[in-house]
Enzyme design. Sequence first.
Site, PDB file in Angstrom:
ATOM      1  N   GLU A  36       0.871  -1.187   0.000  1.00  0.00           N
ATOM      2  CA  GLU A  36       0.000   0.000   0.000  1.00  0.00           C
ATOM      3  C   GLU A  36       0.902   1.229   0.000  1.00  0.00           C
ATOM      4  O   GLU A  36       1.827   1.329   0.812  1.00  0.00           O
ATOM      5  CB  GLU A  36      -0.914   0.023   1.228  1.00  0.00           C
ATOM      6  CG  GLU A  36      -1.894   1.203   1.168  1.00  0.00           C
ATOM      7  CD  GLU A  36      -2.744   1.409   2.426  1.00  0.00           C
ATOM      8  OE1 GLU A  36      -2.481   0.758   3.463  1.00  0.00           O
ATOM      9  OE2 GLU A  36      -3.659   2.244   2.369  1.00  0.00           O
ATOM     10  N   GLU A  59       4.478   4.827   4.229  1.00  0.00           N
ATOM     11  CA  GLU A  59       3.905   6.091   4.696  1.00  0.00           C
ATOM     12  C   GLU A  59       5.054   7.058   4.921  1.00  0.00           C
ATOM     13  O   GLU A  59       5.938   6.805   5.720  1.00  0.00           O
ATOM     14  CB  GLU A  59       3.085   5.875   5.975  1.00  0.00           C
ATOM     15  CG  GLU A  59       2.529   7.142   6.585  1.00  0.00           C
ATOM     16  CD  GLU A  59       1.818   8.080   5.585  1.00  0.00           C
ATOM     17  OE1 GLU A  59       0.867   7.661   4.949  1.00  0.00           O
ATOM     18  OE2 GLU A  59       2.283   9.248   5.453  1.00  0.00           O
ATOM     19  N   ASP A  87       8.959   8.033   1.604  1.00  0.00           N
ATOM     20  CA  ASP A  87       8.244   8.431   0.394  1.00  0.00           C
ATOM     21  C   ASP A  87       8.500   7.368  -0.690  1.00  0.00           C
ATOM     22  O   ASP A  87       9.632   6.867  -0.797  1.00  0.00           O
ATOM     23  CB  ASP A  87       8.794   9.785  -0.074  1.00  0.00           C
ATOM     24  CG  ASP A  87       7.963  10.394  -1.188  1.00  0.00           C
ATOM     25  OD1 ASP A  87       7.341  11.437  -0.928  1.00  0.00           O
ATOM     26  OD2 ASP A  87       7.946   9.831  -2.300  1.00  0.00           O
ATOM     27  N   ASP A 109      -3.365  11.596  -1.935  1.00  0.00           N
ATOM     28  CA  ASP A 109      -3.514  13.055  -1.911  1.00  0.00           C
ATOM     29  C   ASP A 109      -3.845  13.549  -3.322  1.00  0.00           C
ATOM     30  O   ASP A 109      -3.124  13.222  -4.268  1.00  0.00           O
ATOM     31  CB  ASP A 109      -2.219  13.713  -1.422  1.00  0.00           C
ATOM     32  CG  ASP A 109      -1.909  13.323   0.019  1.00  0.00           C
ATOM     33  OD1 ASP A 109      -2.846  13.305   0.840  1.00  0.00           O
ATOM     34  OD2 ASP A 109      -0.735  13.038   0.325  1.00  0.00           O
ATOM     35  N   LYS A 113      -4.097  21.385  -7.725  1.00  0.00           N
ATOM     36  CA  LYS A 113      -3.583  22.416  -8.641  1.00  0.00           C
ATOM     37  C   LYS A 113      -2.734  21.786  -9.746  1.00  0.00           C
ATOM     38  O   LYS A 113      -1.922  20.907  -9.469  1.00  0.00           O
ATOM     39  CB  LYS A 113      -2.729  23.422  -7.863  1.00  0.00           C
ATOM     40  CG  LYS A 113      -3.549  24.276  -6.920  1.00  0.00           C
ATOM     41  CD  LYS A 113      -2.717  25.345  -6.275  1.00  0.00           C
ATOM     42  CE  LYS A 113      -3.578  26.150  -5.330  1.00  0.00           C
ATOM     43  NZ  LYS A 113      -2.830  26.764  -4.249  1.00  0.00           N
ATOM     44  N   ASP A 145     -12.422   9.479  -3.297  1.00  0.00           N
ATOM     45  CA  ASP A 145     -13.737  10.153  -3.242  1.00  0.00           C
ATOM     46  C   ASP A 145     -13.725  11.343  -4.198  1.00  0.00           C
ATOM     47  O   ASP A 145     -14.745  11.970  -4.418  1.00  0.00           O
ATOM     48  CB  ASP A 145     -13.983  10.700  -1.833  1.00  0.00           C
ATOM     49  CG  ASP A 145     -13.005  11.822  -1.536  1.00  0.00           C
ATOM     50  OD1 ASP A 145     -11.793  11.584  -1.619  1.00  0.00           O
ATOM     51  OD2 ASP A 145     -13.446  12.963  -1.278  1.00  0.00           O
ATOM     52  N   GLU A 181      -9.264   4.564   6.838  1.00  0.00           N
ATOM     53  CA  GLU A 181      -9.844   5.625   7.666  1.00  0.00           C
ATOM     54  C   GLU A 181     -10.593   6.642   6.788  1.00  0.00           C
ATOM     55  O   GLU A 181     -11.726   7.028   7.086  1.00  0.00           O
ATOM     56  CB  GLU A 181      -8.708   6.335   8.421  1.00  0.00           C
ATOM     57  CG  GLU A 181      -9.219   7.409   9.353  1.00  0.00           C
ATOM     58  CD  GLU A 181      -8.103   8.293   9.910  1.00  0.00           C
ATOM     59  OE1 GLU A 181      -6.971   8.243   9.402  1.00  0.00           O
ATOM     60  OE2 GLU A 181      -8.405   9.053  10.836  1.00  0.00           O
ATOM     61  N   TYR A 182      -9.966   7.048   5.680  1.00  0.00           N
ATOM     62  CA  TYR A 182     -10.603   8.037   4.798  1.00  0.00           C
ATOM     63  C   TYR A 182     -11.879   7.481   4.189  1.00  0.00           C
ATOM     64  O   TYR A 182     -12.880   8.171   4.103  1.00  0.00           O
ATOM     65  CB  TYR A 182      -9.621   8.473   3.689  1.00  0.00           C
ATOM     66  CG  TYR A 182      -8.739   9.622   4.104  1.00  0.00           C
ATOM     67  CD1 TYR A 182      -7.907   9.519   5.217  1.00  0.00           C
ATOM     68  CD2 TYR A 182      -8.727  10.815   3.395  1.00  0.00           C
ATOM     69  CE1 TYR A 182      -7.093  10.577   5.605  1.00  0.00           C
ATOM     70  CE2 TYR A 182      -7.920  11.876   3.775  1.00  0.00           C
ATOM     71  CZ  TYR A 182      -7.099  11.751   4.876  1.00  0.00           C
ATOM     72  OH  TYR A 182      -6.308  12.796   5.259  1.00  0.00           O
ATOM     73  N   GLU A 183     -11.823   6.214   3.772  1.00  0.00           N
ATOM     74  CA  GLU A 183     -13.031   5.638   3.157  1.00  0.00           C
ATOM     75  C   GLU A 183     -14.175   5.616   4.163  1.00  0.00           C
ATOM     76  O   GLU A 183     -15.312   5.956   3.821  1.00  0.00           O
ATOM     77  CB  GLU A 183     -12.735   4.223   2.628  1.00  0.00           C
ATOM     78  CG  GLU A 183     -13.958   3.608   1.958  1.00  0.00           C
ATOM     79  CD  GLU A 183     -13.663   2.402   1.089  1.00  0.00           C
ATOM     80  OE1 GLU A 183     -12.476   2.046   0.919  1.00  0.00           O
ATOM     81  OE2 GLU A 183     -14.618   1.808   0.572  1.00  0.00           O
TER      82      GLU A 183
HETATM   83  C1  LIG Z   1      -5.087  11.372   2.092  1.00  0.00           C
HETATM   84  S1  LIG Z   1      -4.097  10.336   3.047  1.00  0.00           S
HETATM   85  C2  LIG Z   1      -4.956   8.770   2.960  1.00  0.00           C
HETATM   86  C3  LIG Z   1      -4.482   7.791   3.998  1.00  0.00           C
HETATM   87  C4  LIG Z   1      -5.048   6.376   3.894  1.00  0.00           C
HETATM   88  N1  LIG Z   1      -4.621   5.725   2.668  1.00  0.00           N
HETATM   89  C5  LIG Z   1      -6.551   6.348   3.997  1.00  0.00           C
HETATM   90  O1  LIG Z   1      -7.197   6.077   2.971  1.00  0.00           O
HETATM   91  O2  LIG Z   1      -7.080   6.555   5.095  1.00  0.00           O
HETATM   92  C6  LIG Z   1      -2.710  10.052   1.964  1.00  0.00           C
HETATM   93  C7  LIG Z   1      -1.483   9.538   2.693  1.00  0.00           C
HETATM   94  O3  LIG Z   1      -0.504   9.197   1.725  1.00  0.00           O
HETATM   95  C8  LIG Z   1       0.766   9.602   2.189  1.00  0.00           C
HETATM   96  N2  LIG Z   1       1.584   9.782   0.976  1.00  0.00           N
HETATM   97  C9  LIG Z   1       1.339  10.646  -0.028  1.00  0.00           C
HETATM   98  N3  LIG Z   1       2.267  10.531  -0.999  1.00  0.00           N
HETATM   99  C10 LIG Z   1       3.114   9.546  -0.589  1.00  0.00           C
HETATM  100  C11 LIG Z   1       4.297   8.973  -1.159  1.00  0.00           C
HETATM  101  N4  LIG Z   1       4.784   9.416  -2.321  1.00  0.00           N
HETATM  102  N5  LIG Z   1       4.921   7.979  -0.498  1.00  0.00           N
HETATM  103  C12 LIG Z   1       4.447   7.552   0.703  1.00  0.00           C
HETATM  104  N6  LIG Z   1       3.340   8.071   1.304  1.00  0.00           N
HETATM  105  C13 LIG Z   1       2.674   9.051   0.661  1.00  0.00           C
HETATM  106  C14 LIG Z   1       0.501  10.888   2.948  1.00  0.00           C
HETATM  107  O4  LIG Z   1       1.515  11.191   3.896  1.00  0.00           O
HETATM  108  C15 LIG Z   1      -0.845  10.558   3.614  1.00  0.00           C
HETATM  109  O5  LIG Z   1      -0.677   9.991   4.895  1.00  0.00           O
END
Ligand SMILES: C[S@@+](CC[C@H](N)C(=O)[O-])C[C@H]1O[C@@H](n2cnc3c(N)ncnc32)[C@H](O)[C@@H]1O
Length: 203
Positions: A36, A59, A87, A109, A113, A145, A181-183
């Site tokens: 993931e 994460e 990352d 995310d 923009k 979403d 969590e987001y879903e």
């Molecule tokens: C909007 S949150 C959604 C979290 C989770 N997947 C959920 O659905 O509840 C997006 C997460 O992805 C992480 N993230 C974004 N780009 C990433 C990357 N290139 N590598 C690792 N994590 C990343 C962010 O730090 C954030 O915690």
Amino acid sequence: MRGRFKSWAKPLLEAHPEYVIFNEQDSFLKEAKECEIGAGKGDFAIGMAKKGHCLVALERDISCAGLFLKKLLQEEEKLALKILPLDFDKCVSYFHEGQFQIIYLNFSDPWPKKKHEKRRLLYPPRLKEIGKFLAPDGEVRFKTDNDSLFEYGLKAIPLAGFSFLKVEEDYSLEESDVMSEYERNFRAEGKKIHRIVFQKEGQ
Ligand SMILES: C[S@@+](CC[C@H](N)C(=O)[O-])C[C@H]1O[C@@H](n2cnc3c(N)ncnc32)[C@H](O)[C@@H]1O
């Protein structure tokens, strides 16, 4: 997902090598068949591991990874799941080509923009990189979403050399799936969840 900085997170992660990957030599990287990217606080990854999946959860936000680990430590049984607190762009050397059967992108995310397009996980050059780690018959499962990100995905995914297996504008949770969590939050607000499942072209 940017919450308040948690100074305890890094030391906690460092104290738990059984659940956290620190280097490319970690043998769990050879076992994990799923990944993931952007795991947030880990609800999805923990739920999938409890269903018997073996996965690496990336994460990049250390505070978030710390909250994820705290949840994981509350589980009674040892799960086949490890957090890689980096990352995606910095951890390509941790994976080998074709290693994952499934790569999950849950509520990535949106970076709405245009000038931030390169930051999106679905940005075609990054998606191509992600695809390198997918098994030839493997699949990527993307949920959001966000209407604009969904539309963007419909264009970006073929450009990155993938073909669609499923495009669901109003996805109903499958028995085998788990809510992140987001879903959970978006469904509670009555929002539609979009899902795209895709594989490498020519499979
Ligand atoms: C909007 S949150 C959604 C979290 C989770 N997947 C959920 O659905 O509840 C997006 C997460 O992805 C992480 N993230 C974004 N780009 C990433 C990357 N290139 N590598 C690792 N994590 C990343 C962010 O730090 C954030 O915690």
